[in-house]
Scaffold this motif. Sequence first.
Motif, PDB file in Angstrom:
ATOM      1  N   PRO A   1      -1.683 -10.903 -23.083  1.00 43.41           N
ATOM      2  CA  PRO A   1      -2.476 -12.116 -23.308  1.00 43.41           C
ATOM      3  C   PRO A   1      -2.656 -12.921 -22.033  1.00 43.41           C
ATOM      4  O   PRO A   1      -3.668 -13.612 -21.867  1.00 43.41           O
ATOM      5  CB  PRO A   1      -1.666 -12.889 -24.353  1.00 43.41           C
ATOM      6  N   GLU A   2      -1.687 -12.830 -21.107  1.00 45.06           N
ATOM      7  CA  GLU A   2      -1.835 -13.513 -19.816  1.00 45.06           C
ATOM      8  C   GLU A   2      -2.806 -12.696 -18.963  1.00 45.06           C
ATOM      9  O   GLU A   2      -2.582 -11.518 -18.715  1.00 45.06           O
ATOM     10  CB  GLU A   2      -0.485 -13.637 -19.113  1.00 45.06           C
TER      11      GLU A   2
ATOM     12  N   SER B   1       9.509 -16.805 -20.034  1.00 43.40           N
ATOM     13  CA  SER B   1       8.604 -17.837 -19.551  1.00 43.40           C
ATOM     14  C   SER B   1       7.525 -17.197 -18.686  1.00 43.40           C
ATOM     15  O   SER B   1       7.825 -16.529 -17.692  1.00 43.40           O
ATOM     16  CB  SER B   1       9.380 -18.876 -18.743  1.00 43.40           C
ATOM     17  N   VAL B   2       6.269 -17.400 -19.080  1.00 42.60           N
ATOM     18  CA  VAL B   2       5.137 -16.790 -18.379  1.00 42.60           C
ATOM     19  C   VAL B   2       4.135 -17.883 -18.019  1.00 42.60           C
ATOM     20  O   VAL B   2       3.751 -18.690 -18.876  1.00 42.60           O
ATOM     21  CB  VAL B   2       4.447 -15.721 -19.246  1.00 42.60           C
ATOM     22  N   THR B   3       3.715 -17.894 -16.765  1.00 41.22           N
ATOM     23  CA  THR B   3       2.733 -18.880 -16.305  1.00 41.22           C
ATOM     24  C   THR B   3       1.412 -18.180 -15.992  1.00 41.22           C
ATOM     25  O   THR B   3       1.398 -17.142 -15.328  1.00 41.22           O
ATOM     26  CB  THR B   3       3.235 -19.610 -15.053  1.00 41.22           C
TER      27      THR B   3
ATOM     28  N   ARG C   1      -6.766 -24.686 -17.651  1.00 38.98           N
ATOM     29  CA  ARG C   1      -6.189 -23.838 -18.714  1.00 38.98           C
ATOM     30  C   ARG C   1      -4.889 -23.166 -18.273  1.00 38.98           C
ATOM     31  O   ARG C   1      -4.190 -22.585 -19.102  1.00 38.98           O
ATOM     32  CB  ARG C   1      -7.187 -22.741 -19.124  1.00 38.98           C
ATOM     33  N   ARG C   2      -4.598 -23.224 -16.988  1.00 44.79           N
ATOM     34  CA  ARG C   2      -3.361 -22.583 -16.514  1.00 44.79           C
ATOM     35  C   ARG C   2      -2.168 -23.327 -17.101  1.00 44.79           C
ATOM     36  O   ARG C   2      -2.073 -24.555 -17.017  1.00 44.79           O
ATOM     37  CB  ARG C   2      -3.302 -22.594 -14.991  1.00 44.79           C
ATOM     38  N   THR C   3      -1.250 -22.580 -17.655  1.00 42.64           N
ATOM     39  CA  THR C   3      -0.127 -23.193 -18.349  1.00 42.64           C
ATOM     40  C   THR C   3       1.056 -22.240 -18.354  1.00 42.64           C
ATOM     41  O   THR C   3       0.953 -21.088 -17.917  1.00 42.64           O
ATOM     42  CB  THR C   3      -0.530 -23.544 -19.799  1.00 42.64           C
ATOM     43  N   THR C   4       2.186 -22.730 -18.841  1.00 41.59           N
ATOM     44  CA  THR C   4       3.389 -21.904 -18.980  1.00 41.59           C
ATOM     45  C   THR C   4       3.757 -21.803 -20.450  1.00 41.59           C
ATOM     46  O   THR C   4       3.804 -22.825 -21.153  1.00 41.59           O
ATOM     47  CB  THR C   4       4.563 -22.503 -18.187  1.00 41.59           C
ATOM     48  N   LYS C   5       3.992 -20.590 -20.903  1.00 38.71           N
ATOM     49  CA  LYS C   5       4.340 -20.353 -22.306  1.00 38.71           C
ATOM     50  C   LYS C   5       5.565 -19.450 -22.388  1.00 38.71           C
ATOM     51  O   LYS C   5       5.890 -18.718 -21.450  1.00 38.71           O
ATOM     52  CB  LYS C   5       3.174 -19.701 -23.053  1.00 38.71           C
ATOM     53  N   LEU C   6       6.215 -19.505 -23.546  1.00 38.58           N
ATOM     54  CA  LEU C   6       7.335 -18.617 -23.827  1.00 38.58           C
ATOM     55  C   LEU C   6       6.794 -17.447 -24.626  1.00 38.58           C
ATOM     56  O   LEU C   6       6.429 -17.594 -25.800  1.00 38.58           O
ATOM     57  CB  LEU C   6       8.413 -19.363 -24.605  1.00 38.58           C
ATOM     58  N   LEU C   7       6.708 -16.285 -23.981  1.00 44.21           N
ATOM     59  CA  LEU C   7       6.151 -15.086 -24.602  1.00 44.21           C
ATOM     60  C   LEU C   7       7.280 -14.097 -24.860  1.00 44.21           C
ATOM     61  O   LEU C   7       7.837 -13.523 -23.933  1.00 44.21           O
ATOM     62  CB  LEU C   7       5.085 -14.471 -23.689  1.00 44.21           C
TER      63      LEU C   7
END
Length: 387
Positions: free
Chosen positions: A104-105, A131-133, A121-127
């Motif tokens: 998805p990244e 942690s993925v930025t 739209r650049r962000t950091t998520k827990l996938l």
Amino acid sequence: MGTQDSDEQTGGTGRRALLGAAVLGASGAVLGLPGTARAGGTRHGGGVKSLPVPTIIGHRGASGYRPEHTLGAYQLALDLGAHIVEAGDLVPTKDGHIVCRHEPEIGGTTDVADHPEFAGRRTTKLLDGVSVTGWFTEDFTLAELKTLRAIERIPANRPHNTLYDGRWEIPTFEEVLKWQDEQTRKRGKQVWIYPETKHPTYFRKLGLGLEERVAKLLRKYGKDKRNSPVILQSFEPTSIQRLNTLVDNPLVVLLSSAASRPWDFVETGDPRTVADLITPKGLREIAGYAQGIGPTLDLVIPKDASGNLTTPTTLVADAHKVGLILHPYTMRNENPFLPANFRKGTDADGYGDVFGAYRAYFATGIDGVFTDNPDTGLLAREDFVNG
């Protein structure tokens, strides 16, 4: 194939009979392998049983030569002779469409960073606990994603592929299904695809369940049948179990390293690891709802501390015993992706003795293999079959 790649980090008997326990090898007598049969055959009957063995699967297309998960990569895989094309890794958009991306990244596989309109739209998520930025497909509409273009994901290993950066857009799964039909007509033979549901638990929690969307598209194009030329795969067993209730397609459970846990197991508190799933008991359970497994190559032949191949495990024989086929991942030509004893030099983009590695893996009795270089895989298969 997902982040569980080695270089990155209830259907019952009737359905199992679809794939059977087809195997390969020069012969059980010659190789001394339990449960092996003559190499180079073609299964008789419809559906998956009609595929050659060992099966050469174009991993994300011909991604050794073109940016992965593009129609260019898929097309080249067919042109090079791949028996199946892994088209594609399936992830959803904000508005519920299904597109083909490795993850998805998309910062590493598209030119999104060059689009100032999407900088916010650049962000950091827990996938899946990591942690993925970057930029994520679920934050974009399909129309927005269509303004992006694909780029090479691992340019250090494949500098020549960067020549094709910006040439292709992100394909939707529906476009792939149409492309499959078009190529089948043009080539006069059935084209097969091998899509994967990516991070299904993560997306279901976002209200973007993958399995129902995938099943709906398969039904729309009449490709949800037992003999349909679409094999579905996932690293999450519960995703395959869900698909088993929605479609009749052949299903494959992907397996990462022995110590890892499928993310759906983590979410539900299931303590089992992949090591538990590849025991005879675990394989029998998988055979109750799937027809095959896609193990990492290290589960077939482990490596020692220096990265050299050691002795094959009993996984092939154990899986065949319960009627499962094995399509391990991933063969690549470049040195860093090969066992240490098959590397030539130290160049990150240099080719090693990949034919020797193929021989070792084919000799275990696997039913096929995912490869970034389908032409190399087919030559290795020819050597093995004729040898």
